[in-house]
Design a protein around this motif. Structure first.
Motif: not given
Length: 176
Positions: A62-87
């Motif tokens: 997930x972190x690698x995908x985030x670095x490639x801008x393929x996913x986004x992340x948002x803080x939710x408490x102490x964790x992140x929640x993840x979504x795909x950046x595009x279809x």
């Protein structure tokens, strides 16, 4: 005999045979995110992938995908929640741009890519470019620099905008 192990004792060989490559893992994680009902945790992704992957492995992907801008992340408490950046089409386009950006001779890569397109794909690309030029008046004015003008003269004439080496659909009607 030199202390080297002989053979695959202990099952290590079987484990390596099942091991997935990074690209395959990334694709599986992205597929899981595309099926998600919304932003999800790494634990949710891990569960969808069958649970045979360590949580830390899922986080790494997930972190690698985030670095490639393929996913986004948002803080939710102490964790992140993840979504795909595009279809999926957007992600494929992102990969294509990255490959193009990584090549030293961008013109040669684009020329080779376009010259290998099917007639249908070429026509679709022409339609998209024409639509983009009609919507953006700065691109409809034609070349903006001396280099652009020289390139335009080298690759097209006023009667036939088809680049050299490409066959325009009307070529068949002209016997070409």
């Amino acid at each position: 005999m030199g202390g080297k192990a002989f053979g695959n004792f202990g099952g290590a060989g079987r484990e390596r045979a099942r091991r997935r490559g990074q690209g395959q893992l990334e694709a599986q994680v992205l597929a899981a995110l595309h099926q998600a009902p919304g932003p999800v945790t790494a634990a949710w992704v891990q569960e969808r992938l069958g649970g045979d992957l360590a949580y830390t492995t899922v986080m790494t992907i997930l972190s690698r995908l985030h670095a490639k801008q393929a996913v986004t992340r948002e803080r939710s408490g102490r964790a992140y929640v993840w979504t795909p950046a595009a279809d999926e089409a957007g992600l494929a386009a992102l990969r294509m741009r990255r490959v193009l950006d990584g090549e030293p001779d961008r013109d040669a890569v684009l020329t080779s890519f376009v010259s290998a397109l099917s007639i249908h794909d070429e026509q679709l690309l022409r339609t998209l470019l024409d639509r983009d030029a009609a919507e953006d008046p700065t691109t409809a004015d034609g070349p903006t620099t001396a280099e652009d003008t020289a390139t335009a003269k080298d690759t097209a004439t006023a009667d036939d905008p088809t680049p050299p080496g490409r066959h325009h659909p009307s070529d068949e009607a002209r016997g070409g």
